[in-house]
Design a protein around this motif. Structure first.
Motif, mmCIF file in Angstrom:
data_model
loop_
_atom_site.group_PDB
_atom_site.id
_atom_site.type_symbol
_atom_site.label_atom_id
_atom_site.label_comp_id
_atom_site.label_asym_id
_atom_site.label_seq_id
_atom_site.Cartn_x
_atom_site.Cartn_y
_atom_site.Cartn_z
ATOM 1 N N ALA A 163 0.838 -1.203 0.000
ATOM 2 C CA ALA A 163 0.000 0.000 0.000
ATOM 3 C C ALA A 163 0.874 1.254 0.000
ATOM 4 C CB ALA A 163 -0.939 -0.005 1.198
ATOM 5 N N ASP A 217 2.485 1.625 -3.387
ATOM 6 C CA ASP A 217 1.466 2.017 -4.357
ATOM 7 C C ASP A 217 1.097 3.489 -4.202
ATOM 8 O OD1 ASP A 217 -0.131 1.415 -6.505
ATOM 9 O OD2 ASP A 217 -1.904 1.121 -5.249
ATOM 10 N N ALA A 218 1.053 3.947 -2.942
ATOM 11 C CA ALA A 218 0.638 5.329 -2.684
ATOM 12 C C ALA A 218 1.706 6.332 -3.112
ATOM 13 C CB ALA A 218 0.329 5.507 -1.204
ATOM 14 N N ALA A 277 0.667 7.672 -6.523
ATOM 15 C CA ALA A 277 -0.750 7.365 -6.408
ATOM 16 C C ALA A 277 -1.507 7.728 -7.676
ATOM 17 C CB ALA A 277 -1.339 8.107 -5.224
ATOM 18 N N ARG A 318 -8.640 5.879 -7.108
ATOM 19 C CA ARG A 318 -9.205 6.051 -5.777
ATOM 20 C C ARG A 318 -8.588 5.074 -4.789
ATOM 21 N NH1 ARG A 318 -14.789 5.076 -5.438
ATOM 22 N NH2 ARG A 318 -14.399 3.492 -6.999
ATOM 23 N N ARG A 319 -8.677 5.435 -3.521
ATOM 24 C CA ARG A 319 -8.055 4.651 -2.471
ATOM 25 C C ARG A 319 -8.596 3.218 -2.431
ATOM 26 N NH1 ARG A 319 -5.425 4.760 2.469
ATOM 27 N NH2 ARG A 319 -6.639 3.616 3.998
ATOM 28 N N ARG A 339 -7.135 1.165 -5.079
ATOM 29 C CA ARG A 339 -5.739 0.841 -4.820
ATOM 30 C C ARG A 339 -5.624 -0.297 -3.819
ATOM 31 N NH1 ARG A 339 -3.072 4.976 -2.572
ATOM 32 N NH2 ARG A 339 -4.535 6.700 -2.775
ATOM 33 N N LEU A 340 -6.469 -0.275 -2.793
ATOM 34 C CA LEU A 340 -6.428 -1.356 -1.812
ATOM 35 C C LEU A 340 -6.817 -2.685 -2.460
ATOM 36 C CD1 LEU A 340 -7.762 0.363 1.422
ATOM 37 C CD2 LEU A 340 -5.429 -0.219 0.778
#
Lengths: 302, 271
Positions: free
Chosen positions: A96, A99-100, A103, A106-107, A110-111
Protein backbone atom coordinates in the motif's frame (compact mmCIF):
# COMPACT_ATOMS: atom_id res chain seq x y z
CA UNK A 1 9.69 -3.21 -25.81
CA UNK A 2 13.32 -2.76 -24.86
CA UNK A 3 15.91 -1.57 -27.33
CA UNK A 4 19.39 -0.39 -26.52
CA UNK A 5 22.05 0.85 -28.86
CA UNK A 6 25.69 0.98 -27.94
CA UNK A 7 24.78 0.99 -24.28
CA UNK A 8 27.95 1.40 -22.27
CA UNK A 9 28.62 1.88 -18.58
CA UNK A 10 31.99 2.59 -17.05
CA UNK A 11 32.64 2.68 -13.32
CA UNK A 12 35.93 4.52 -13.22
CA UNK A 13 38.28 2.47 -15.39
CA UNK A 14 36.15 -0.67 -15.27
CA UNK A 15 33.84 -1.22 -18.22
CA UNK A 16 30.81 -2.95 -16.70
CA UNK A 17 28.68 -2.97 -19.84
CA UNK A 18 30.18 -2.59 -23.29
CA UNK A 19 28.25 -1.42 -26.40
CA UNK A 20 25.15 -3.47 -25.69
CA UNK A 21 22.50 -3.77 -28.40
CA UNK A 22 19.54 -5.40 -26.70
CA UNK A 23 16.35 -6.09 -28.58
CA UNK A 24 13.39 -7.37 -26.60
CA UNK A 25 10.23 -7.63 -28.69
CA UNK A 26 6.66 -7.42 -27.57
CA UNK A 27 5.43 -10.81 -26.38
CA UNK A 28 8.88 -12.18 -25.63
CA UNK A 29 9.90 -13.95 -22.49
CA UNK A 30 13.46 -12.81 -22.81
CA UNK A 31 16.04 -14.71 -20.80
CA UNK A 32 18.99 -12.49 -19.98
CA UNK A 33 21.78 -14.87 -19.03
CA UNK A 34 25.21 -14.24 -17.67
CA UNK A 35 27.59 -15.25 -14.95
CA UNK A 36 27.79 -13.26 -11.75
CA UNK A 37 29.58 -10.01 -12.44
CA UNK A 38 28.90 -10.10 -16.18
CA UNK A 39 26.98 -6.82 -16.06
CA UNK A 40 23.40 -8.14 -15.93
CA UNK A 41 22.32 -6.15 -12.91
CA UNK A 42 24.00 -2.96 -14.12
CA UNK A 43 22.11 -3.35 -17.41
CA UNK A 44 18.81 -3.91 -15.61
CA UNK A 45 19.47 -0.84 -13.48
CA UNK A 46 20.21 1.25 -16.55
CA UNK A 47 16.98 0.10 -18.20
CA UNK A 48 15.09 1.34 -15.14
CA UNK A 49 16.96 4.64 -14.87
CA UNK A 50 18.66 3.76 -11.58
CA UNK A 51 22.15 3.77 -13.04
CA UNK A 52 22.92 6.39 -15.64
CA UNK A 53 24.60 5.13 -18.81
CA UNK A 54 28.01 6.45 -19.79
CA UNK A 55 26.94 6.39 -23.43
CA UNK A 56 24.39 4.81 -25.73
CA UNK A 57 20.63 4.93 -26.10
CA UNK A 58 17.91 3.10 -24.23
CA UNK A 59 14.32 2.87 -25.38
CA UNK A 60 11.75 1.16 -23.21
CA UNK A 61 8.15 0.91 -24.44
CA UNK A 62 9.33 2.97 -27.41
CA UNK A 63 10.31 5.93 -25.27
CA UNK A 64 13.77 7.14 -24.36
CA UNK A 65 15.02 6.25 -20.88
CA UNK A 66 15.74 7.65 -18.39
CA UNK A 67 14.25 10.85 -19.83
CA UNK A 68 10.73 9.43 -20.00
CA UNK A 69 10.82 7.60 -16.65
CA UNK A 70 7.62 9.22 -15.55
CA UNK A 71 5.57 7.91 -18.44
CA UNK A 72 7.42 4.60 -18.92
CA UNK A 73 7.91 3.22 -15.43
CA UNK A 74 4.22 3.10 -14.41
CA UNK A 75 3.87 0.39 -17.08
CA UNK A 76 6.93 -1.53 -15.94
CA UNK A 77 7.04 -3.90 -12.98
CA UNK A 78 10.49 -4.57 -11.61
CA UNK A 79 12.32 -6.85 -9.25
CA UNK A 80 15.95 -5.79 -9.01
CA UNK A 81 18.59 -7.78 -7.14
CA UNK A 82 16.29 -9.28 -4.58
CA UNK A 83 13.22 -7.90 -2.88
CA UNK A 84 13.30 -5.07 -0.34
CA UNK A 85 10.60 -3.56 1.82
CA UNK A 86 10.10 -1.62 5.04
CA UNK A 87 10.79 -3.96 7.92
CA UNK A 88 8.38 -2.50 10.44
CA UNK A 89 5.36 -2.69 8.12
CA UNK A 90 3.33 -5.75 7.13
CA UNK A 91 3.42 -7.05 3.58
CA UNK A 92 0.08 -5.48 2.80
CA UNK A 93 1.06 -2.14 4.36
CA UNK A 94 4.29 -2.25 2.36
CA UNK A 95 2.50 -2.70 -0.94
CA UNK A 96 0.00 0.00 0.00
CA UNK A 97 2.85 2.38 0.84
CA UNK A 98 4.70 1.70 -2.41
CA UNK A 99 1.47 2.02 -4.36
CA UNK A 100 0.64 5.33 -2.68
CA UNK A 101 4.04 6.78 -3.64
CA UNK A 102 2.92 7.28 -7.21
CA UNK A 103 -0.75 7.37 -6.41
CA UNK A 104 -3.39 7.20 -9.06
CA UNK A 105 -7.05 6.29 -8.83
CA UNK A 106 -9.20 6.05 -5.78
CA UNK A 107 -8.06 4.65 -2.47
CA UNK A 108 -10.51 1.75 -2.53
CA UNK A 109 -9.30 0.71 -6.00
CA UNK A 110 -5.74 0.84 -4.82
CA UNK A 111 -6.43 -1.36 -1.81
CA UNK A 112 -8.18 -3.85 -4.07
CA UNK A 113 -5.14 -3.78 -6.33
CA UNK A 114 -2.89 -4.60 -3.38
CA UNK A 115 -5.10 -7.54 -2.42
CA UNK A 116 -5.15 -8.80 -6.00
CA UNK A 117 -1.36 -8.70 -6.26
CA UNK A 118 -0.95 -10.55 -2.94
CA UNK A 119 -3.43 -13.15 -4.14
CA UNK A 120 -1.51 -13.63 -7.40
CA UNK A 121 1.74 -14.54 -5.65
CA UNK A 122 0.10 -16.78 -3.07
CA UNK A 123 0.30 -14.36 -0.15
CA UNK A 124 -3.46 -13.71 -0.10
CA UNK A 125 -3.97 -15.44 3.23
CA UNK A 126 -0.98 -13.86 4.92
CA UNK A 127 -1.57 -12.20 8.28
CA UNK A 128 -0.45 -8.79 9.43
CA UNK A 129 2.89 -9.69 10.90
CA UNK A 130 5.66 -7.23 10.06
CA UNK A 131 8.07 -7.93 7.27
CA UNK A 132 10.96 -8.77 9.55
CA UNK A 133 9.09 -11.97 10.45
CA UNK A 134 8.84 -13.03 6.79
CA UNK A 135 10.85 -15.91 5.37
CA UNK A 136 13.11 -15.35 2.38
CA UNK A 137 10.58 -17.01 0.09
CA UNK A 138 7.75 -14.81 1.37
CA UNK A 139 9.84 -11.70 0.80
CA UNK A 140 10.56 -12.86 -2.72
CA UNK A 141 6.86 -13.36 -3.35
CA UNK A 142 6.12 -9.93 -1.90
CA UNK A 143 8.75 -8.44 -4.22
CA UNK A 144 7.03 -10.03 -7.20
CA UNK A 145 3.66 -8.80 -5.94
CA UNK A 146 5.15 -5.29 -5.85
CA UNK A 147 6.19 -5.67 -9.48
CA UNK A 148 2.68 -6.80 -10.46
CA UNK A 149 0.77 -4.02 -8.68
CA UNK A 150 0.09 -1.87 -11.70
CA UNK A 151 -0.65 -4.69 -14.15
CA UNK A 152 2.49 -3.76 -16.09
CA UNK A 153 2.97 -4.29 -19.82
CA UNK A 154 6.59 -5.16 -19.19
CA UNK A 155 8.04 -7.11 -16.29
CA UNK A 156 11.74 -6.78 -15.56
CA UNK A 157 12.67 -9.53 -13.14
CA UNK A 158 16.13 -10.11 -11.75
CA UNK A 159 16.46 -13.67 -10.37
CA UNK A 160 12.75 -13.98 -9.56
CA UNK A 161 12.89 -17.51 -8.10
CA UNK A 162 15.77 -16.82 -5.75
CA UNK A 163 15.13 -18.26 -2.30
CA UNK A 164 12.01 -20.17 -3.30
CA UNK A 165 11.45 -23.89 -2.68
CA UNK A 166 10.69 -26.17 -5.68
CA UNK A 167 6.97 -25.77 -5.11
CA UNK A 168 7.34 -21.98 -5.03
CA UNK A 169 9.51 -21.96 -8.13
CA UNK A 170 6.84 -23.89 -9.97
CA UNK A 171 4.09 -21.53 -8.79
CA UNK A 172 6.04 -18.48 -9.89
CA UNK A 173 6.84 -20.09 -13.24
CA UNK A 174 3.15 -20.84 -13.79
CA UNK A 175 2.27 -17.30 -12.77
CA UNK A 176 4.76 -15.84 -15.25
CA UNK A 177 3.49 -18.09 -18.03
CA UNK A 178 -0.11 -17.05 -17.36
CA UNK A 179 0.88 -13.36 -17.32
CA UNK A 180 2.73 -13.90 -20.57
CA UNK A 181 -0.32 -15.59 -22.07
CA UNK A 182 -2.32 -12.51 -21.06
CA UNK A 183 0.05 -10.31 -23.05
CA UNK A 184 2.80 -9.27 -20.64
CA UNK A 185 6.31 -9.08 -22.02
CA UNK A 186 8.84 -10.47 -19.57
CA UNK A 187 12.53 -9.65 -19.30
CA UNK A 188 14.03 -12.22 -16.98
CA UNK A 189 17.60 -11.89 -15.86
CA UNK A 190 19.06 -15.06 -14.44
CA UNK A 191 22.13 -17.19 -14.11
CA UNK A 192 20.05 -20.38 -14.04
CA UNK A 193 20.13 -22.00 -17.46
CA UNK A 194 17.38 -24.47 -16.56
CA UNK A 195 15.04 -21.67 -15.55
CA UNK A 196 15.61 -19.81 -18.80
CA UNK A 197 15.28 -23.02 -20.82
CA UNK A 198 11.91 -23.79 -19.27
CA UNK A 199 10.43 -20.32 -19.54
CA UNK A 200 11.93 -18.21 -22.24
CA UNK A 201 11.26 -17.74 -25.91
CA UNK A 202 14.35 -15.67 -26.56
CA UNK A 203 17.76 -15.55 -25.00
CA UNK A 204 20.49 -12.95 -24.65
CA UNK A 205 23.80 -13.94 -23.15
CA UNK A 206 26.10 -11.44 -21.52
CA UNK A 207 29.77 -12.22 -20.96
CA UNK A 208 31.99 -9.60 -19.36
CA UNK A 209 29.71 -6.79 -20.36
CA UNK A 210 29.32 -7.85 -24.00
CA UNK A 211 26.27 -9.45 -25.56
CA UNK A 212 27.62 -12.68 -27.12
CA UNK A 213 24.29 -14.23 -28.14
CA UNK A 214 20.86 -12.85 -28.86
CA UNK A 215 18.61 -15.40 -30.47
CA UNK A 216 15.32 -17.27 -30.27
CA UNK A 217 15.57 -20.27 -27.98
CA UNK A 218 14.27 -22.62 -30.69
CA UNK A 219 17.04 -21.54 -33.03
CA UNK A 220 19.66 -22.07 -30.36
CA UNK A 221 18.30 -25.51 -29.61
CA UNK A 222 18.24 -26.54 -33.26
CA UNK A 223 19.02 -30.18 -34.12
CA UNK A 224 22.68 -31.07 -34.52
CA UNK A 225 22.05 -33.38 -37.46
CA UNK A 226 22.65 -36.48 -35.38
CA UNK A 227 20.23 -38.94 -33.87
CA UNK A 228 20.49 -40.58 -30.49
CA UNK A 229 19.62 -44.28 -30.28
CA UNK A 230 19.53 -46.62 -27.30
CA UNK A 231 19.34 -50.30 -28.20
CA UNK A 232 20.47 -53.70 -26.90
CA UNK A 233 21.41 -54.75 -30.46
CA UNK A 234 24.47 -52.57 -30.81
CA UNK A 235 26.43 -54.87 -33.09
CA UNK A 236 23.53 -55.16 -35.47
CA UNK A 237 23.19 -51.39 -35.74
CA UNK A 238 26.89 -51.02 -36.35
CA UNK A 239 26.84 -53.40 -39.27
CA UNK A 240 23.63 -51.92 -40.66
CA UNK A 241 24.83 -48.29 -40.53
CA UNK A 242 28.50 -48.77 -41.17
CA UNK A 243 30.46 -45.54 -40.83
CA UNK A 244 27.51 -43.45 -39.67
CA UNK A 245 27.84 -44.34 -36.00
CA UNK A 246 29.83 -41.51 -34.46
CA UNK A 247 29.79 -42.22 -30.77
CA UNK A 248 29.25 -45.51 -29.06
CA UNK A 249 28.88 -45.81 -25.33
CA UNK A 250 27.54 -49.09 -23.97
CA UNK A 251 24.01 -49.36 -25.41
CA UNK A 252 23.81 -45.71 -26.52
CA UNK A 253 24.74 -44.57 -30.01
CA UNK A 254 24.95 -41.26 -31.80
CA UNK A 255 24.31 -41.66 -35.48
CA UNK A 256 25.04 -39.14 -38.19
CA UNK A 257 21.52 -39.11 -39.61
CA UNK A 258 19.33 -36.04 -39.35
CA UNK A 259 16.01 -37.65 -40.23
CA UNK A 260 15.03 -39.58 -37.12
CA UNK A 261 11.85 -40.99 -38.65
CA UNK A 262 13.68 -42.48 -41.60
CA UNK A 263 16.33 -43.98 -39.32
CA UNK A 264 13.64 -45.49 -37.14
CA UNK A 265 12.02 -47.14 -40.13
CA UNK A 266 15.33 -48.65 -41.23
CA UNK A 267 16.07 -50.02 -37.77
CA UNK A 268 12.63 -51.52 -37.39
CA UNK A 269 12.85 -53.06 -40.84
CA UNK A 270 16.12 -54.72 -39.87
CA UNK A 271 14.54 -56.10 -36.69
CA UNK A 272 16.62 -53.93 -34.33
CA UNK A 273 15.04 -53.46 -30.92
CA UNK A 274 15.02 -49.78 -29.90
CA UNK A 275 14.55 -48.41 -26.38
CA UNK A 276 14.89 -44.77 -27.29
CA UNK A 277 15.39 -42.72 -30.43
CA UNK A 278 15.48 -38.94 -30.72
CA UNK A 279 17.13 -36.22 -32.78
CA UNK A 280 20.04 -34.69 -30.90
CA UNK A 281 19.70 -30.97 -30.18
CA UNK A 282 22.17 -28.33 -29.15
CA UNK A 283 21.68 -27.69 -25.46
CA UNK A 284 21.51 -24.16 -24.16
CA UNK A 285 24.36 -24.98 -21.84
CA UNK A 286 26.70 -25.93 -24.70
CA UNK A 287 25.73 -22.91 -26.75
CA UNK A 288 26.16 -20.52 -23.85
CA UNK A 289 29.47 -21.96 -22.72
CA UNK A 290 30.85 -21.94 -26.26
CA UNK A 291 29.74 -18.35 -26.84
CA UNK A 292 31.02 -17.20 -23.47
CA UNK A 293 34.41 -18.77 -24.05
CA UNK A 294 34.62 -17.32 -27.53
CA UNK A 295 33.72 -13.95 -26.08
CA UNK A 296 36.38 -14.23 -23.41
CA UNK A 297 38.91 -15.30 -26.03
CA UNK A 298 38.10 -12.27 -28.17
CA UNK A 299 38.53 -10.01 -25.22
CA UNK A 300 41.89 -11.59 -24.39
CA UNK A 301 43.08 -11.07 -27.98
CA UNK A 302 42.10 -7.45 -28.20
CA UNK B 1 4.82 10.92 -1.70
CA UNK B 2 4.97 13.53 1.05
CA UNK B 3 1.98 11.89 2.71
CA UNK B 4 3.65 8.47 2.54
CA UNK B 5 6.83 9.84 4.10
CA UNK B 6 5.00 11.59 6.92
CA UNK B 7 2.94 8.50 7.56
CA UNK B 8 6.09 6.40 7.68
CA UNK B 9 7.74 8.79 10.13
CA UNK B 10 4.75 8.92 12.45
CA UNK B 11 4.32 5.13 12.34
CA UNK B 12 8.00 4.47 13.00
CA UNK B 13 8.63 3.66 16.64
CA UNK B 14 12.11 5.11 16.34
CA UNK B 15 10.71 8.63 15.89
CA UNK B 16 8.97 8.49 19.24
CA UNK B 17 11.82 6.78 21.06
CA UNK B 18 14.14 9.53 19.83
CA UNK B 19 11.80 12.30 20.93
CA UNK B 20 11.25 10.54 24.25
CA UNK B 21 14.97 10.34 24.91
CA UNK B 22 15.35 13.95 23.85
CA UNK B 23 12.68 14.86 26.36
CA UNK B 24 14.13 12.85 29.19
CA UNK B 25 17.06 15.12 29.97
CA UNK B 26 15.17 18.38 30.56
CA UNK B 27 12.55 16.48 32.54
CA UNK B 28 15.27 14.98 34.71
CA UNK B 29 16.74 18.43 35.22
CA UNK B 30 13.32 19.79 36.23
CA UNK B 31 12.84 17.01 38.76
CA UNK B 32 16.31 17.48 40.22
CA UNK B 33 15.77 21.23 40.53
CA UNK B 34 12.39 20.76 42.13
CA UNK B 35 13.64 18.19 44.62
CA UNK B 36 16.89 19.88 45.62
CA UNK B 37 15.92 23.49 45.04
CA UNK B 38 19.51 24.03 43.97
CA UNK B 39 19.57 26.13 40.82
CA UNK B 40 22.83 27.17 39.21
CA UNK B 41 23.96 30.62 40.24
CA UNK B 42 22.87 33.36 37.85
CA UNK B 43 25.25 33.59 34.90
CA UNK B 44 26.39 29.97 35.14
CA UNK B 45 24.98 26.75 33.71
CA UNK B 46 22.61 26.55 30.74
CA UNK B 47 20.72 29.69 29.85
CA UNK B 48 17.60 30.51 31.90
CA UNK B 49 18.21 27.65 34.28
CA UNK B 50 19.00 29.97 37.18
CA UNK B 51 15.69 31.72 36.66
CA UNK B 52 13.36 28.75 36.45
CA UNK B 53 13.28 28.08 40.15
CA UNK B 54 11.50 31.35 40.55
CA UNK B 55 9.52 31.19 37.32
CA UNK B 56 8.59 27.78 35.87
CA UNK B 57 7.21 29.37 32.73
CA UNK B 58 10.77 29.99 31.59
CA UNK B 59 11.46 26.29 31.68
CA UNK B 60 10.59 25.63 28.01
CA UNK B 61 13.41 27.99 27.09
CA UNK B 62 15.74 26.38 29.57
CA UNK B 63 14.82 22.97 28.14
CA UNK B 64 15.62 24.12 24.61
CA UNK B 65 18.91 25.57 25.84
CA UNK B 66 19.69 22.21 27.46
CA UNK B 67 19.06 20.05 24.39
CA UNK B 68 20.19 22.46 21.67
CA UNK B 69 23.97 22.08 21.98
CA UNK B 70 24.11 18.28 21.63
CA UNK B 71 20.99 16.17 22.08
CA UNK B 72 18.83 17.88 19.52
CA UNK B 73 21.46 18.07 16.75
CA UNK B 74 22.34 14.42 17.37
CA UNK B 75 18.70 13.39 16.98
CA UNK B 76 18.28 15.53 13.87
CA UNK B 77 21.51 14.17 12.38
CA UNK B 78 20.33 10.59 12.93
CA UNK B 79 16.89 11.18 11.41
CA UNK B 80 18.05 13.29 8.46
CA UNK B 81 21.10 11.09 7.88
CA UNK B 82 18.76 8.13 7.54
CA UNK B 83 16.58 9.85 4.94
CA UNK B 84 18.19 8.59 1.72
CA UNK B 85 20.99 6.39 3.05
CA UNK B 86 18.55 4.38 5.15
CA UNK B 87 16.48 3.58 2.08
CA UNK B 88 19.64 2.72 0.17
CA UNK B 89 20.83 0.41 2.93
CA UNK B 90 17.53 -1.44 3.21
CA UNK B 91 17.32 -1.69 -0.58
CA UNK B 92 13.98 0.11 -0.76
CA UNK B 93 15.46 3.13 -2.54
CA UNK B 94 15.51 1.37 -5.92
CA UNK B 95 11.90 0.26 -5.53
CA UNK B 96 10.82 3.76 -4.58
CA UNK B 97 12.58 5.22 -7.62
CA UNK B 98 11.12 2.72 -10.11
CA UNK B 99 7.61 3.19 -8.73
CA UNK B 100 8.33 5.84 -10.16
CA UNK B 101 9.03 8.60 -7.69
CA UNK B 102 11.19 11.32 -9.26
CA UNK B 103 14.46 11.88 -7.44
CA UNK B 104 13.73 15.55 -6.82
CA UNK B 105 10.30 14.67 -5.49
CA UNK B 106 11.73 12.04 -3.17
CA UNK B 107 14.26 14.52 -1.83
CA UNK B 108 11.54 17.11 -1.22
CA UNK B 109 9.38 14.54 0.55
CA UNK B 110 12.30 13.51 2.74
CA UNK B 111 13.01 17.16 3.49
CA UNK B 112 9.41 17.79 4.52
CA UNK B 113 9.50 14.72 6.71
CA UNK B 114 12.75 15.80 8.38
CA UNK B 115 11.47 19.35 8.90
CA UNK B 116 8.31 17.90 10.45
CA UNK B 117 10.45 15.84 12.76
CA UNK B 118 12.39 18.92 13.85
CA UNK B 119 9.15 20.81 14.46
CA UNK B 120 7.67 17.92 16.34
CA UNK B 121 10.77 17.44 18.47
CA UNK B 122 11.12 21.12 19.40
CA UNK B 123 7.41 21.47 20.16
CA UNK B 124 7.24 18.29 22.24
CA UNK B 125 10.27 19.33 24.25
CA UNK B 126 8.85 22.83 24.79
CA UNK B 127 5.39 21.54 25.68
CA UNK B 128 6.68 18.92 28.10
CA UNK B 129 8.92 21.52 29.67
CA UNK B 130 6.01 23.90 30.02
CA UNK B 131 4.04 21.27 31.87
CA UNK B 132 6.87 20.10 34.11
CA UNK B 133 7.91 23.70 34.68
CA UNK B 134 4.43 24.76 35.71
CA UNK B 135 3.90 21.72 37.90
CA UNK B 136 7.27 21.34 39.54
CA UNK B 137 9.00 24.68 39.49
CA UNK B 138 8.29 28.14 40.78
CA UNK B 139 5.12 29.98 39.77
CA UNK B 140 6.14 33.33 41.12
CA UNK B 141 5.00 35.10 37.99
CA UNK B 142 1.29 34.71 38.58
CA UNK B 143 1.43 38.46 38.93
CA UNK B 144 1.97 38.40 35.14
CA UNK B 145 5.47 39.75 35.04
CA UNK B 146 8.69 37.96 34.31
CA UNK B 147 12.10 39.46 34.52
CA UNK B 148 13.97 39.73 31.25
CA UNK B 149 17.64 38.90 31.06
CA UNK B 150 18.33 42.64 31.20
CA UNK B 151 16.42 43.00 34.43
CA UNK B 152 13.30 44.76 33.22
CA UNK B 153 9.82 43.27 33.47
CA UNK B 154 8.12 41.34 30.66
CA UNK B 155 4.39 40.82 30.48
CA UNK B 156 3.09 37.28 29.99
CA UNK B 157 2.11 38.22 26.47
CA UNK B 158 5.55 39.49 25.65
CA UNK B 159 7.06 36.39 27.18
CA UNK B 160 4.84 34.12 25.08
CA UNK B 161 5.69 36.00 21.89
CA UNK B 162 9.40 35.91 22.54
CA UNK B 163 9.26 32.24 23.51
CA UNK B 164 7.57 31.58 20.17
CA UNK B 165 10.33 33.47 18.36
CA UNK B 166 12.95 31.53 20.26
CA UNK B 167 11.37 28.23 19.24
CA UNK B 168 11.32 29.34 15.60
CA UNK B 169 14.98 30.26 15.92
CA UNK B 170 15.83 26.88 17.46
CA UNK B 171 13.99 25.11 14.64
CA UNK B 172 15.88 27.15 12.05
CA UNK B 173 19.18 26.26 13.71
CA UNK B 174 18.28 22.58 13.50
CA UNK B 175 17.33 22.89 9.83
CA UNK B 176 20.95 23.76 9.09
CA UNK B 177 21.95 20.49 10.73
CA UNK B 178 19.25 18.66 8.82
CA UNK B 179 20.48 20.04 5.49
CA UNK B 180 24.05 18.88 6.16
CA UNK B 181 22.84 15.42 7.21
CA UNK B 182 20.53 15.15 4.22
CA UNK B 183 23.40 15.98 1.89
CA UNK B 184 25.66 13.37 3.49
CA UNK B 185 22.76 10.94 3.30
CA UNK B 186 22.82 11.23 -0.49
CA UNK B 187 26.57 10.69 -0.55
CA UNK B 188 26.92 7.53 1.51
CA UNK B 189 24.83 4.37 1.65
CA UNK B 190 25.29 4.11 5.40
CA UNK B 191 22.89 6.12 7.58
CA UNK B 192 25.37 5.79 10.42
CA UNK B 193 28.13 7.43 8.39
CA UNK B 194 25.81 10.29 7.40
CA UNK B 195 24.79 10.93 11.03
CA UNK B 196 28.33 10.68 12.38
CA UNK B 197 29.66 12.85 9.57
CA UNK B 198 27.16 15.55 10.50
CA UNK B 199 28.08 15.32 14.16
CA UNK B 200 31.74 15.55 13.22
CA UNK B 201 31.03 18.82 11.40
CA UNK B 202 29.21 20.20 14.44
CA UNK B 203 31.89 19.09 16.89
CA UNK B 204 34.58 20.60 14.69
CA UNK B 205 32.58 23.81 14.59
CA UNK B 206 32.21 23.88 18.38
CA UNK B 207 35.91 23.23 18.78
CA UNK B 208 36.96 25.95 16.35
CA UNK B 209 34.76 28.40 18.27
CA UNK B 210 37.01 27.98 21.29
CA UNK B 211 40.12 28.64 19.24
CA UNK B 212 41.33 32.20 18.94
CA UNK B 213 43.37 31.35 15.84
CA UNK B 214 40.09 30.58 14.06
CA UNK B 215 38.45 33.89 14.89
CA UNK B 216 38.11 34.88 11.25
CA UNK B 217 36.08 31.70 10.64
CA UNK B 218 33.77 32.10 13.62
CA UNK B 219 30.96 34.02 11.90
CA UNK B 220 30.62 31.20 9.36
CA UNK B 221 30.57 28.22 11.71
CA UNK B 222 27.19 26.50 11.92
CA UNK B 223 27.03 26.37 15.70
CA UNK B 224 28.20 29.96 16.24
CA UNK B 225 24.80 31.59 16.85
CA UNK B 226 22.79 28.65 18.10
CA UNK B 227 22.33 29.98 21.62
CA UNK B 228 21.79 33.56 20.49
CA UNK B 229 18.07 33.11 21.06
CA UNK B 230 18.85 34.28 24.59
CA UNK B 231 19.19 37.74 23.05
CA UNK B 232 15.48 37.68 22.32
CA UNK B 233 14.93 38.06 26.06
CA UNK B 234 16.95 41.21 26.45
CA UNK B 235 15.20 44.49 26.65
CA UNK B 236 15.18 45.81 24.01
CA UNK B 237 15.72 42.69 21.92
CA UNK B 238 19.29 42.42 20.66
CA UNK B 239 18.63 41.49 17.05
CA UNK B 240 22.17 41.52 15.72
CA UNK B 241 23.28 37.94 16.47
CA UNK B 242 19.81 36.49 16.02
CA UNK B 243 19.67 38.02 12.56
CA UNK B 244 23.13 36.79 11.66
CA UNK B 245 22.30 33.35 12.99
CA UNK B 246 19.12 33.15 10.94
CA UNK B 247 20.97 34.30 7.81
CA UNK B 248 23.78 31.83 8.39
CA UNK B 249 21.40 28.90 8.89
CA UNK B 250 19.47 29.91 5.78
CA UNK B 251 22.74 29.89 3.84
CA UNK B 252 23.68 26.44 5.17
CA UNK B 253 20.24 25.13 4.30
CA UNK B 254 20.40 26.56 0.78
CA UNK B 255 23.93 25.38 0.01
CA UNK B 256 23.57 21.86 1.37
CA UNK B 257 20.14 21.28 -0.10
CA UNK B 258 21.44 22.37 -3.49
CA UNK B 259 24.41 20.05 -3.07
CA UNK B 260 22.12 17.20 -1.99
CA UNK B 261 19.92 17.75 -5.01
CA UNK B 262 22.82 18.00 -7.45
CA UNK B 263 24.40 14.86 -6.06
CA UNK B 264 21.27 12.75 -5.76
CA UNK B 265 19.78 13.52 -9.16
CA UNK B 266 22.97 12.53 -10.97
CA UNK B 267 23.91 9.56 -8.83
CA UNK B 268 24.04 5.89 -9.82
CA UNK B 269 21.77 4.01 -7.45
CA UNK B 270 23.67 0.76 -7.00
CA UNK B 271 22.73 -0.26 -3.46
Amino acid sequence: MIKTQGLTKRFGRIVAVDKLDLDVREGDIYGFLGANGSGKTTTVRMLLGLVLATSGDIRVLDQPMPRSSRSVLPHVGALVEGPAAYRHLSGRANLAAFDAMAADGRRADRLRRVDAALEQVGLGAVDNRPLRAYSLGMRQRLGIAGALLRKPRLLVLDEPTNGLDPQGIREIRDLLLSLHAAGTTIFLSSHLLAEVEQLCTRVGVLAQGTLVIQQDLDTLQRPTGRTFVRTPDVAQVRSLLDGQVEVHDDDSLLIRVSDAAELNARLVEAGVRVHELSPERHTLEDVVLAATEAGNGRRADS
Amino acid sequence: MIGVELHKMVRDRRTWVTIGLLDALPTLVAILLAVTDLGPRPGTGPAFLSAVLADGKLFPLAAIAIVLPLFMPAAVAVVAGDAIAGEAQSGTLRYVLVRPVGRTRLLVAKLVSVVSFVLLAVLVVAATAYITGSLLLGNQSIAATTTSVSGTALSTQELAGRTGLALVYAILSMLGVAAIALFLSTVTESPLAAALGTLAVLIASTLLLTLDAATSLHPYLPTRYWLSFVDLFRDPILWRNVGRGAGLQAAYVAVFLAAAWANFTTKDVTD
